[in-house]
Design an enzyme around this catalytic site. Structure first.
Site, PDB file in Angstrom:
ATOM      1  N   GLY A 181     -22.001  51.520  47.935  1.00  0.00           N
ATOM      2  CA  GLY A 181     -20.420  51.594  47.640  1.00  0.00           C
ATOM      3  C   GLY A 181     -20.222  52.678  46.589  1.00  0.00           C
ATOM      4  CG  ASP A 203     -28.087  42.775  43.367  1.00  0.00           C
ATOM      5  OD1 ASP A 203     -27.462  42.342  44.537  1.00  0.00           O
ATOM      6  OD2 ASP A 203     -29.129  42.838  43.074  1.00  0.00           O
ATOM      7  CE1 TYR A 223     -27.293  46.628  58.137  1.00  0.00           C
ATOM      8  CE2 TYR A 223     -27.505  47.104  60.539  1.00  0.00           C
ATOM      9  CZ  TYR A 223     -26.649  46.773  59.452  1.00  0.00           C
ATOM     10  OH  TYR A 223     -25.523  46.725  59.410  1.00  0.00           O
TER      11      TYR A 223
END
Ligand code: UDP
Length: 311
Positions: free
Chosen positions: A37, A57, A145
Site C-alpha cells: 500500500g 500488520d 496467492y
C-alpha cells in the site's frame, strides 16, 4: 451512514473503496502495513472527516472498535509479489482472514473477503463461472496467492456455516486504474510506465494469452453491491470484455506513442492462458455490470500515471 473497517485501505482497490465509503458519508478505519500500500493514497483522503488510518500488520492481532462492516481487502496481488512476499501473502490470506473474521464476529459486523479469479488457476472452463472449482498448481510459484485465497474462502465458508458469520465473498478479476503502483509488475502499470518513459513495451510469451480488465470504479460498485446484498455464495466481479495481452499492449501504444517498440519476453511459469469472468450471478443477483469501456478507463489511468510521473 455506517462504520467500516477496511484492511488494505492504503492499497489500490482498498483506497478506492475507502474513498467511496467516505464520500457517501460513512466513518472508515483503514488498516494497512504499507507493504504494498502507499501512504500517499491515505494522504489523498485526509480531506474527509470520517477517516482514521492505522499502520498495522493485519496478519498479527490488532484491536477493532465498534463497527458495522469489516472488509478484508489486504493482500499483495501482483505476480511479482508472489516471489518477493510469499510468506506475507500466505499470512494475510490465512491468519489475516481469520483475525478479520473474528473481529467481525466479535462486533456483530458483516464481513467481506476479497477473493480472486486466481482461485480458478489456469482454467479449463471458459468463461469462468463461480461453480467452476478451478485448476491450480499447488506447488507452483503462483500457489502462495492462489492457494491462500482458496484457503481464505474455505475459512470464510466455515465461519459462515459453523459460527454464523454474516459473510460475503467477492472474486475479483483483473482490475486497473489510478493508484496502481507504477512498479507494480502487472501488465497495465508496466505498459503505461514503459510507454511514458519512451521504453519498449514488454509482452510475455507471444501475447496471445487473454485477460479481461475491469476499471476500478466499476469494481468498487460491484463490491459494494455485493456487500449490501443478501448473496452469501462467492460472486465474480470483473469485466467480461476479453482481449489478448498483445492487444492491450497495442492499445497502450496507440494511446501514448504509436512509434514505441513491443518486445517479447519469456512467459512466466503457470501463467493462465485465458481468463474471462462469467458475470451472470452478479448481473442477475446484484443488478451490477461494468460500465467503463476499456478505452475510457485506460485514458484515465494513463492521465493519472502521467501526472504522478511529473509530480
Ligand atoms: N504480462 C506481460 N507483460 C508485462 C506484465 C505482464 O505480457 O510486462 C502478461 C502476463 O504474463 C499475463 C498478463 O500479462 O499473461 C497479465 O499479467 P498480470 O501480471 O497483470 O496479472 P495476472 O492476470 O497474470 O495475475
Amino acid at each position: 451512514m455506517a462504520r467500516y473497517v477496511v484492511t488494505g485501505g492504503a492499497g489500490f482497490i482498498g483506497s478506492h473503496l475507502v474513498e467511496r465509503l467516505l464520500a457517501e458519508g460513512n466513518d472508515v478505519v483503514a488498516l494497512d502495513n504499507l507493504l504494498t500500500g502507499d501512504a500517499e493514497n491515505v494522504a489523498l483522503l485526509a480531506q474527509y472527516d470520517g477517516l482514521k488510518f492505522e499502520e498495522v500488520d493485519v496478519s498479527q492481532p490488532y484491536g477493532v472498535a465498534e463497527t458495522d462492516y469489516v472488509l478484508h481487502v489486504a493482500s499483495p496481488a501482483s505476480p511479482v509479489d508472489f516471489e518477493r512476499l510469499p510468506f506475507e501473502i500466505m499470512a494475510v490470506n490465512s491468519e489475516g482472514t481469520r483475525l478479520a473474521a473474528e473481529a467481525a464476529l466479535a462486533r456483530g459486523a458483516r464481513f467481506l473477503f476479497a477473493s480472486t479469479s486466481e482461485v480458478y488457476g489456469d482454467p479449463e472452463v471458459h468463461p469462468q463461472g463461480e461453480d467452476y472449482w478451478g485448476h491450480v498448481n499447488p506447488a507452483g510459484p503462483r500457489a502462495v496467492y492462489d492457494e491462500s485465497k482458496r484457503f481464505g474462502e474455505a475459512l470464510v465458508a466455515a465461519y459462515r456455516r459453523y459460527r454464523g458469520l454474516d459473510a460475503r465473498v467477492v472474486r475479483i478479476f483483473n482490475t486497473y486504474g489510478p493508484r496502481m503502483r507504477p512498479a507494480d509488475g502487472r501488465l497495465i502499470p508496466n505498459l503505461i510506465s514503459q510507454a511514458l518513459a519512451g521504453e519498449p513495451l514488454t509482452v510475455y510469451g507471444d501475447g496471445t494469452q487473454t485477460r479481461s480488465f475491469c476499471y476500478v470504479d466499476d469494481m468498487v460498485d460491484g463490491i459494494l453491491a455485493l456487500l449490501h446484498s443478501d448473496v452469501t455464495e462467492p460472486v465474480n466481479v470483473g469485466n467480461p470484455e476479453e482481449m489478448t495481452v498483445l492487444a492491450m499492449a497495442e492499445l497502450v501504444r496507440e494511446a501514448v506513442d504509436g512509434s514505441l517498440e513491443i518486445v517479447f519476453q519469456p512467459l512466466p511459469v503457470d501463467d493462465p492462458r485465458r481468463r474471462r469472468p462469467d458475470i451472470t450471478r452478479a448481473t442477475e443477483l446484484l443488478g451490477w455490470a461494468p460500465r467503463v469501456p476499456v478505452a475510457e478507463g485506460l485514458a484515465k489511468t494513463i492521465a493519472w500515471f502521467r501526472e504522478k510521473a511529473g509530480a
